[in-house]
Motif scaffolding. Structure first.
Motif, PDB file in Angstrom:
ATOM      1  N   PHE A  45       0.833  -1.207   0.000  1.00 57.11           N
ATOM      2  CA  PHE A  45       0.000   0.000   0.000  1.00 57.11           C
ATOM      3  C   PHE A  45       0.872   1.263   0.000  1.00 57.11           C
ATOM      4  O   PHE A  45       0.620   2.204  -0.756  1.00 57.11           O
ATOM      5  CB  PHE A  45      -0.912   0.010   1.223  1.00 57.11           C
ATOM      6  CG  PHE A  45      -2.157  -0.813   1.090  1.00 57.11           C
ATOM      7  CD1 PHE A  45      -2.479  -1.478  -0.078  1.00 57.11           C
ATOM      8  CD2 PHE A  45      -3.038  -0.921   2.153  1.00 57.11           C
ATOM      9  CE1 PHE A  45      -3.638  -2.224  -0.204  1.00 57.11           C
ATOM     10  CE2 PHE A  45      -4.208  -1.663   2.048  1.00 57.11           C
ATOM     11  CZ  PHE A  45      -4.506  -2.310   0.866  1.00 57.11           C
ATOM     12  N   LYS A  46       1.882   1.277   0.858  1.00 58.25           N
ATOM     13  CA  LYS A  46       2.734   2.459   0.981  1.00 58.25           C
ATOM     14  C   LYS A  46       3.469   2.738  -0.327  1.00 58.25           C
ATOM     15  O   LYS A  46       3.571   3.896  -0.772  1.00 58.25           O
ATOM     16  CB  LYS A  46       3.736   2.260   2.120  1.00 58.25           C
ATOM     17  CG  LYS A  46       4.615   3.472   2.368  1.00 58.25           C
ATOM     18  CD  LYS A  46       5.532   3.250   3.569  1.00 58.25           C
ATOM     19  CE  LYS A  46       6.410   4.466   3.818  1.00 58.25           C
ATOM     20  NZ  LYS A  46       7.298   4.270   5.007  1.00 58.25           N
ATOM     21  N   ALA A  47       3.946   1.672  -0.969  1.00 61.12           N
ATOM     22  CA  ALA A  47       4.730   1.838  -2.191  1.00 61.12           C
ATOM     23  C   ALA A  47       3.887   2.271  -3.376  1.00 61.12           C
ATOM     24  O   ALA A  47       4.391   2.912  -4.304  1.00 61.12           O
ATOM     25  CB  ALA A  47       5.462   0.546  -2.522  1.00 61.12           C
ATOM     26  N   MET A  54     -11.907   0.086   3.403  1.00 55.18           N
ATOM     27  CA  MET A  54     -12.705   0.840   4.368  1.00 55.18           C
ATOM     28  C   MET A  54     -12.302   2.314   4.405  1.00 55.18           C
ATOM     29  O   MET A  54     -13.098   3.166   4.782  1.00 55.18           O
ATOM     30  CB  MET A  54     -12.601   0.213   5.769  1.00 55.18           C
ATOM     31  CG  MET A  54     -11.243   0.287   6.401  1.00 55.18           C
ATOM     32  SD  MET A  54     -11.225  -0.374   8.096  1.00 55.18           S
ATOM     33  CE  MET A  54     -11.787  -2.040   7.856  1.00 55.18           C
ATOM     34  N   ILE A  55     -11.057   2.592   3.990  1.00 54.19           N
ATOM     35  CA  ILE A  55     -10.601   3.975   3.900  1.00 54.19           C
ATOM     36  C   ILE A  55     -10.898   4.544   2.521  1.00 54.19           C
ATOM     37  O   ILE A  55     -11.473   5.627   2.380  1.00 54.19           O
ATOM     38  CB  ILE A  55      -9.100   4.069   4.207  1.00 54.19           C
ATOM     39  CG1 ILE A  55      -8.815   3.605   5.643  1.00 54.19           C
ATOM     40  CG2 ILE A  55      -8.586   5.490   4.002  1.00 54.19           C
ATOM     41  CD1 ILE A  55      -7.343   3.494   5.982  1.00 54.19           C
ATOM     42  N   ALA A  56     -10.524   3.769   1.504  1.00 54.23           N
ATOM     43  CA  ALA A  56     -10.677   4.255   0.125  1.00 54.23           C
ATOM     44  C   ALA A  56     -12.130   4.480  -0.262  1.00 54.23           C
ATOM     45  O   ALA A  56     -12.449   5.440  -0.983  1.00 54.23           O
ATOM     46  CB  ALA A  56     -10.031   3.262  -0.838  1.00 54.23           C
ATOM     47  N   PHE A  57     -13.020   3.604   0.227  1.00 54.50           N
ATOM     48  CA  PHE A  57     -14.423   3.664  -0.191  1.00 54.50           C
ATOM     49  C   PHE A  57     -15.378   4.029   0.939  1.00 54.50           C
ATOM     50  O   PHE A  57     -16.585   3.937   0.782  1.00 54.50           O
ATOM     51  CB  PHE A  57     -14.850   2.322  -0.793  1.00 54.50           C
ATOM     52  CG  PHE A  57     -13.973   1.863  -1.924  1.00 54.50           C
ATOM     53  CD1 PHE A  57     -13.742   2.680  -3.014  1.00 54.50           C
ATOM     54  CD2 PHE A  57     -13.361   0.626  -1.879  1.00 54.50           C
ATOM     55  CE1 PHE A  57     -12.939   2.265  -4.061  1.00 54.50           C
ATOM     56  CE2 PHE A  57     -12.545   0.196  -2.920  1.00 54.50           C
ATOM     57  CZ  PHE A  57     -12.331   1.020  -4.019  1.00 54.50           C
ATOM     58  N   LYS A  63     -21.009   1.431  -1.179  1.00 55.61           N
ATOM     59  CA  LYS A  63     -19.881   0.642  -1.678  1.00 55.61           C
ATOM     60  C   LYS A  63     -19.470  -0.454  -0.703  1.00 55.61           C
ATOM     61  O   LYS A  63     -19.331  -1.620  -1.082  1.00 55.61           O
ATOM     62  CB  LYS A  63     -18.704   1.563  -1.983  1.00 55.61           C
ATOM     63  CG  LYS A  63     -17.414   0.863  -2.399  1.00 55.61           C
ATOM     64  CD  LYS A  63     -17.510   0.190  -3.742  1.00 55.61           C
ATOM     65  CE  LYS A  63     -16.161  -0.348  -4.177  1.00 55.61           C
ATOM     66  NZ  LYS A  63     -16.219  -1.098  -5.440  1.00 55.61           N
ATOM     67  N   LEU A  64     -19.247  -0.109   0.568  1.00 55.19           N
ATOM     68  CA  LEU A  64     -18.793  -1.108   1.527  1.00 55.19           C
ATOM     69  C   LEU A  64     -19.876  -2.145   1.800  1.00 55.19           C
ATOM     70  O   LEU A  64     -19.581  -3.337   1.977  1.00 55.19           O
ATOM     71  CB  LEU A  64     -18.345  -0.434   2.821  1.00 55.19           C
ATOM     72  CG  LEU A  64     -17.080   0.430   2.705  1.00 55.19           C
ATOM     73  CD1 LEU A  64     -16.723   1.015   4.066  1.00 55.19           C
ATOM     74  CD2 LEU A  64     -15.915  -0.371   2.139  1.00 55.19           C
ATOM     75  N   ALA A  65     -21.127  -1.708   1.816  1.00 55.57           N
ATOM     76  CA  ALA A  65     -22.225  -2.660   2.004  1.00 55.57           C
ATOM     77  C   ALA A  65     -22.267  -3.661   0.853  1.00 55.57           C
ATOM     78  O   ALA A  65     -22.507  -4.855   1.065  1.00 55.57           O
ATOM     79  CB  ALA A  65     -23.557  -1.913   2.106  1.00 55.57           C
TER      80      ALA A  65
END
Length: 202
Positions: A45-47, A54-57, A63-65
């Protein structure tokens, strides 16, 4: 020509657990060898600038549902009924992943993967706690304290970093990622395509 599937793998991904449930069947049907390559999802993820769903969407309505619905469908379709969402999620998998590299060096990776996945996604243990890790691995038939000590071995640390960097260099941006030769596939829902690619290369 030996057929193989490289599985870029981290215990922290519930989708890696679910994908694992299908790998033995794919291997049996195709004759392929599955090479589990321990990598740090956080490092990937860092690279790559990627983020956990859960953060991105998190701010995308529905979306998460929907992701949860798709997971439930996958679990039902493939009868992965031992799966339980880990109550300690997100679990820092640094110890687990270094342990995987150590187990690989010891010729025990296959058994270690089975144990680690069970502890994470069936038993719901807090596997970033060193004491929990050592006890759980001892229960699974390993020398838990010895494995824990090996996670501090510089050679183990270096190999995990090298694995992670190599996966990113190949194009990986998340887990589970699969490579069949130079062809990359991301996500458990691409396993039909993975299997087809293996068969196409025979």
């Amino acid at each position: 020509m030996t057929k193989s599937i490289d599985f870029i793998f981290d215990f922290g991904s519930p989708n890696a657990y679910l994908a694992h449930q299908l790998m033995s069947g794919i291997a049996a049907r195709t004759g392929a060898t599955v090479n589990y390559i321990p990598c740090l999802l956080g490092g990937i993820f860092k690279a790559t600038g990627n983020q956990a769903p859960m953060i991105a969407f998190g701010n995308v309505k529905g979306k998460l549902a929907y992701e949860q619905l798709e997971m439930a469908r996958f679990i039902k379709q493939h009868k992965a009924d031992r799966y339980r969402f880990n109550p300690h999620f997100p679990v820092n998998t640094l110890i687990l992943m270094r342990g995987a590299v150590a187990a690989q060096m010891n010729g025990q990776l296959d058994a270690y993967i089975e144990a680690g996945l069970k502890h994470m996604w069936e038993d719901g243990l807090k596997m970033d706690d060193p004491d929990v890790f050592a006890a759980a691995m001892t229960e699974a038939g390993f020398d838990g304290p010895a494995l824990l000590a090996q996670t501090q071995d510089p050679a183990v640390k270096e190999r995990l970093v090298a694995n992670t960097n190599a996966a990113v260099a190949r194009g990986a941006f998340g887990i589970p990622t699969f490579f069949v030769g130079d062809e990359m596939f991301f996500g458990k829902d691409r396993l039909v395509q993975v299997e087809a690619e293996v068969l196409s290369q025979t």
